[in-house]
Design an enzyme around this catalytic site. Structure first.
Site, mmCIF file in Angstrom:
data_model
loop_
_atom_site.group_PDB
_atom_site.id
_atom_site.type_symbol
_atom_site.label_atom_id
_atom_site.label_comp_id
_atom_site.label_asym_id
_atom_site.label_seq_id
_atom_site.Cartn_x
_atom_site.Cartn_y
_atom_site.Cartn_z
ATOM 1 N N LYS A 180 0.836 -1.206 0.000
ATOM 2 C CA LYS A 180 0.000 0.000 0.000
ATOM 3 C C LYS A 180 0.878 1.267 0.000
ATOM 4 O O LYS A 180 2.096 1.172 0.030
ATOM 5 C CB LYS A 180 -0.947 -0.031 1.209
ATOM 6 C CG LYS A 180 -1.804 -1.315 1.282
ATOM 7 C CD LYS A 180 -2.851 -1.417 0.179
ATOM 8 C CE LYS A 180 -3.465 -2.785 0.001
ATOM 9 N NZ LYS A 180 -4.330 -3.245 1.074
HETATM 10 C C1 PLP Z 1 -5.243 -4.354 1.589
HETATM 11 C C2 PLP Z 1 -6.719 -4.289 1.615
HETATM 12 C C3 PLP Z 1 -7.466 -4.633 2.749
HETATM 13 C C4 PLP Z 1 -6.879 -5.285 3.960
HETATM 14 O O1 PLP Z 1 -5.814 -4.658 4.496
HETATM 15 P P1 PLP Z 1 -4.796 -5.499 5.427
HETATM 16 O O2 PLP Z 1 -3.970 -4.432 6.055
HETATM 17 O O3 PLP Z 1 -4.019 -6.401 4.519
HETATM 18 O O4 PLP Z 1 -5.599 -6.253 6.410
HETATM 19 C C5 PLP Z 1 -8.829 -4.425 2.710
HETATM 20 N N1 PLP Z 1 -9.446 -3.935 1.623
HETATM 21 C C6 PLP Z 1 -8.764 -3.644 0.497
HETATM 22 C C7 PLP Z 1 -9.506 -3.103 -0.676
HETATM 23 C C8 PLP Z 1 -7.383 -3.822 0.459
HETATM 24 O O5 PLP Z 1 -6.718 -3.569 -0.669
#
Ligand code: PLP
Length: 381
Positions: A180
């Protein structure tokens, strides 16, 4: 390997984490609050609650709004499974809405069609880093008395209609997974303007207990009460030290992501069988992903072989996402099946995510493009 996304950790990040590791607190300490405060300043929200992941932030948001059992929450099917799973965690049912074929964002018309007397909330996803259509979704939510949640796990650093607009959804959730925009290893955040929601999310991340270890120490007491059933969704102090340091670099990183996306857009402008996604003019896209739709009907190759060939050549392409309603868990437990979201099912066959991350060099970009075009041009000939 040139991955589809990756983190960028520099010496300053390492210095800050090391400093935190040498302090008195490893888990919840003063740096968690500092990160929350920097984060809410950045996104322009009143409250921010840091958690162990984006998934725990989504789960906490469902607890905050008192979702309860046997209700329905509308979610787009084109997302990571966690968007829907958080509804199931609280004993309710995710109802899958279809997407716009050009943006892959949740389709407000389909949302309206899927509202029933049991619907309590809508979770929109800022797919690839572009904010969902919050103006329309807010109107629908207000008309029907629903809560509007933003799964902003793709879109930290984005904006729409000119800036301090994170207030339109009732809660925004973010992820700090390494792919991210910024990372804390694992980590997440929920932001809101609503004091009650913020308070409920704070106790939810700590077993449902109304005060934390530091507050008890300050008051000189051992006493605490568990008022609700919560979880251990805490994030550590040294992770938040990394988060604070990463956040400082975010504006420059978003610019670099946007620059790379622009170069991809320019390269595909005159290619009829490769289509970038549409971007609305009044948003600033944060480009967590750069996704193209490929018209395989016009080509002598399948997506699976494009994927395989690129991977074999060290280009880490990916597919985001398999529509969630097609996963065995949802088919087996909620009776979902093909045909439920026809647009997403069709678009799913066409999409490919190409590498994009701030550290990506111009040479790496050129290499990706050259290898991509050599495969695609061959298949078009
Ligand atoms: C990455 C992601 C999540 C979950 O995030 P984590 O930190 O991996 O638990 C939820 N929704 C979307 C759309 C994501 O891309």
């Amino acid at each position: 390997m040139i991955p589809y996304s990756r983190q960028w950790i520099d010496d300053e990040d390492i210095r800050q984490v090391t400093k935190a590791l040498q302090s008195d607190f490893l888990t919840t300490g003063p740096i968690v609050e500092d990160f929350e405060s920097d984060f809410s300043d950045f996104v322009g929200s009143k409250y921010a609650v840091a958690m162990s992941s984006g998934t725990s932030a989504l789960h906490a948001s469902m607890f905050a709004i008192r979702l309860g059992k046997n209700f329905e929450v509308i979610v787009p099917t084109m997302t990571f499974a966690a968007t829907a799973n958080c509804v199931v965690y609280e004993g309710s049912t995710p109802v899958f809405a279809d997407i716009d074929p050009h943006t892959l964002l949740i389709d407000p018309l389909d949302v309206e069609r899927k509202i029933t007397p049991k619907t309590k909330a809508i979770i929109a996803v800022d797919y690839a880093g572009q904010p969902a259509n919050y103006h329309d979704l807010r109107k629908i939510a207000d008309k029907k008395g629903l809560v509007l949640i933003a799964d902003s796990c793709h879109s930290l650093g984005s904006s729409y209609s000119g800036g301090r607009d994170k207030a339109i959804p009732d809660i925004n959730t973010f992820s700090f997974h390494p792919v991210k925009q910024i990372t804390t290893g694992e980590g997440g955040m929920a932001t809101t303007e609503n004091e009650e929601y913020a308070k409920r999310m704070r106790i939810f991340r700590n077993h449902g207990i109304t005060n934390d270890y530091r507050q008890r120490a300050d008051k000189g007491t051992w006493y605490y009460e568990m008022e609700e059933l919560g979880y251990n969704y805490r994030i550590s102090d040294f992770q938040c030290a990394l988060g604070i340091s990463q956040l400082k670099k975010l504006p420059a990183w978003i610019s670099r992501r946007r620059e790379i996306a622009q170069r991809y857009d320019d390269s595909f402008r005159d290619i009829s069988f490769v289509q970038p996604l549409l971007t609305s003019r009044d948003v600033t896209h944060a480009y967590h992903l750069y996704v193209v739709k490929i018209n395989f009907d016009q080509l002598n190759i399948t997506r699976a072989s494009v994927f395989k060939k690129l991977r074999a050549q060290g280009i880490g392409v990916n597919v985001h996402y398999i529509p969630v309603h097609l996963h065995p868990y949802y088919r087996d437990n909620f009776g979902t099946k093909p045909g439920l979201c026809p647009v997403a099912e069709r678009v799913y066959e066409e999409i490919l995510s190409l590498p994009i991350y701030p550290m990506m060099t111009d040479n790496e970009f050129d290499e990706v493009l050259e290898k991509f075009f050599s495969i695609i041009d061959n298949a078009a000939a």
